[in-house]
Write a protein that holds these residues in place. Structure first.
Motif, PDB file in Angstrom:
ATOM      1  N   HIS A  81     -19.115  10.652 -48.392  1.00  0.00           N
ATOM      2  CA  HIS A  81     -20.284  10.266 -47.609  1.00  0.00           C
ATOM      3  C   HIS A  81     -21.471  10.026 -48.532  1.00  0.00           C
ATOM      4  O   HIS A  81     -21.739  10.829 -49.425  1.00  0.00           O
ATOM      5  CB  HIS A  81     -20.634  11.366 -46.600  1.00  0.00           C
TER       6      HIS A  81
ATOM      7  N   GLU B 175     -23.266   2.241 -47.374  1.00  0.00           N
ATOM      8  CA  GLU B 175     -21.834   2.012 -47.228  1.00  0.00           C
ATOM      9  C   GLU B 175     -21.582   0.597 -47.733  1.00  0.00           C
ATOM     10  O   GLU B 175     -22.485  -0.232 -47.688  1.00  0.00           O
ATOM     11  CB  GLU B 175     -21.406   2.139 -45.756  1.00  0.00           C
ATOM     12  N   PRO B 176     -20.463   0.208 -48.173  1.00  0.00           N
ATOM     13  CA  PRO B 176     -19.315   1.073 -48.431  1.00  0.00           C
ATOM     14  C   PRO B 176     -19.523   1.909 -49.689  1.00  0.00           C
ATOM     15  O   PRO B 176     -20.352   1.592 -50.533  1.00  0.00           O
ATOM     16  CB  PRO B 176     -18.170   0.084 -48.623  1.00  0.00           C
TER      17      PRO B 176
ATOM     18  N   ASN C 117     -16.005   2.525 -55.599  1.00  0.00           N
ATOM     19  CA  ASN C 117     -14.855   3.228 -56.189  1.00  0.00           C
ATOM     20  C   ASN C 117     -15.260   4.202 -57.283  1.00  0.00           C
ATOM     21  O   ASN C 117     -14.593   5.199 -57.512  1.00  0.00           O
ATOM     22  CB  ASN C 117     -13.843   2.228 -56.757  1.00  0.00           C
TER      23      ASN C 117
END
Length: 150
Positions: A96, A101-102, A105
């Motif tokens: 979170h 968002e997103p 990685n």
């Protein structure tokens, strides 16, 4: 006569601490909040109780801006960074981000193998344990006491 000066090997290839199991703390300490591991020197580790009360150990500096995660809080079984609130699960992945968002990685921490012995929590300071937690022959897990780091 020319004197030859011996040279020591470069220290860079040597790890700051041997690959081994280290005592993180007790379950009682983890119930109070995140625990910073004082050893090995030069590396930062933090332990916390993840979802279901399972102990977890991840790298101790936030992937975002390097904040000390041991100063964070536990929210729903995830470790929240004290600086911007990024929340990390037991696997080290950011689950979170309050501001976006997103989740990229790269928003992750290294997670480390962990083992319990009675009320004590140990972790291996590499992503993969190279050998099992040593056995303490003849000692009851309840009778173990942790020494202060030196």
């Amino acid at each position: 006569m020319q004197q030859i000066q011996p040279t020591a090997p470069d220290a860079a290839p040597f790890a700051a601490a041997p690959a081994s199991w280290y005592h993180l703390g007790t379950l009682a300490q983890l119930r109070r909040g995140p625990v910073r591991c004082a050893v090995p020197p030069g590396q930062a580790f933090v332990g916390f109780l993840a979802e279901g009360g399972v102990p977890a150990v991840i790298s101790g500096r936030c992937a975002h801006m390097g904040a000390d995660l041991a100063c964070g809080t536990i929210r729903g079984g995830r470790l929240a960074c004290p600086l911007h609130g990024w929340e990390y699960g037991a696997d080290g992945r950011c689950a979170h981000m309050p501001a976006g968002e997103p989740i990229p990685n790269w928003a992750r921490q290294t997670s480390f193998p962990m083992a319990r012995l009675g009320e004590h929590v140990f972790f291996f300071n590499r992503p993969q344990a190279r050998f099992p937690l040593p056995d303490f022959d003849g000692a009851s897990a309840d009778g173990l006491l942790a020494a202060k780091p030196f």
